[in-house]
Write an enzyme that holds these catalytic residues in place. Structure first.
Site, short mmCIF file in Angstrom:
data_model
loop_
_atom_site.label_atom_id
_atom_site.label_comp_id
_atom_site.label_asym_id
_atom_site.label_seq_id
_atom_site.Cartn_x
_atom_site.Cartn_y
_atom_site.Cartn_z
N SER A 139 0.82 -1.21 0.00
CA SER A 139 0.00 0.00 0.00
C SER A 139 0.86 1.26 0.00
CB SER A 139 -0.91 0.00 1.24
OG SER A 139 -1.55 1.24 1.42
N TYR A 152 -2.05 -0.89 10.25
CA TYR A 152 -1.98 -1.27 8.84
C TYR A 152 -0.78 -0.62 8.17
CZ TYR A 152 -3.64 -1.92 4.01
OH TYR A 152 -3.76 -2.27 2.68
#
Length: 269
Positions: A139, A152
């Site tokens: 990401s 995350y």
């Protein structure tokens, strides 16, 4: 440039969203075999993929990325019976759950590292393989921090660090396995679901993300495959807003310069 023609690809991810769209593109590249490894099977998606290229063999194995390394080794010994060899390993399993820090780290980071470590001997040109490529799908908040999704983001920073470390010439010149990462920007499958911030202060921002502009999973999948075909060992790419951009990596601590003497082989002294 990496030619996918005739290659055997192993994709660790669910068979939906970005992974499904990436597999659709892979099926247009005349690959020989595609193995999909995940905890939940999606027969409809696999049938859809098979219809795109009947001559490509598709396998599905139930896979738990949090299993112990010893169990992974036994698991992949069985996988290799069907696959013969693996040219490309794609790790795309991901979890964004700020209420489950252990699960987020284990899925996104620990599971990825254990999977890579287990599969590498099967790809190593000095062992059982003939080299190849490992691609970690991660990401953009593994490049820049996120005050909303702290756990995350931390897991994705770890993916980048591991990818860059494993891509070092120390390994690549020996095993012939290139290692890269693609950092996906906000994608529809991600923002469509309920999101929880790490701390309550960030929840209003997390809620607004559900209406934020984002790229489609199809475009993201196309750019992941483009990165595979165009990329080189050690590169980090951003797949965002429908485009593909190479990250300009920077070193802040030049380890090789500081410890050059200690990193040399004894024969070099």
């Amino acid at each position: 440039m990496f030619d996918l023609t005739g290659k055997n690809v192993c994709y660790v991810a669910d068979c939906g969203g970005i992974a499904l769209e990436t597999c659709k593109v892979l099926m247009t590249k005349n690959i020989a075999k595609l193995a999909i490894l995940h905890s939940v099977e999606n027969p409809q998606a696999i049938a859809q993929l098979q219809s795109l290229k009947p001559s490509t063999q598709i396998f599905f194995w139930t896979y738990d990325v949090t299993m112990a390394r010893a169990d992974m080794q036994k698991y992949f010994d069985e996988v290799m019976v069907q696959m013969d060899y693996i040219d490309v390993l794609i790790y795309g399993a991901t979890l964004c759950d700020e209420t489950d820090i252990d699960g987020t780290i284990n899925t996104n980071l620990t599971g990825m590292m254990n999977t890579c470590a287990t599969v590498l001997p099967h790809m190593d040109k000095k062992k059982d393989g003939s080299g190849g490529l490992i691609l970690n799908v991660t990401s953009v908040i593994g490049l820049d921090p996120s005050p909303v999704f702290c756990a995350y983001s931390a897991s994705k920073f770890g993916v980048i660090g591991f990818t860059r470390s494993l891509a070092d010439p120390l390994y690549y010149t020996q095993n012939g396995v290139a290692v890269m990462a693609v950092c996906c920007g906000p994608t529809k499958v991600f923002v469509d679901r309920e999101l929880t911030a790490f701390l309550p202060y960030g929840q209003s921002f997390a809620d607004r993300l559900r209406t934020a502009p984002c790229q489609s999973t199809a475009v993201c999948g196309q750019n992941i495959v483009r990165a595979i075909e165009r990329g080189e060992n050690g590169q980090i790419w951003i797949a965002d807003k429908g485009g593909l951009e190479l990250v300009k990596l920077q070193s802040y601590w030049h380890m090789a310069d500081v410890f050059l003497h200690y990193m040399q082989d004894k024969e070099d002294d």
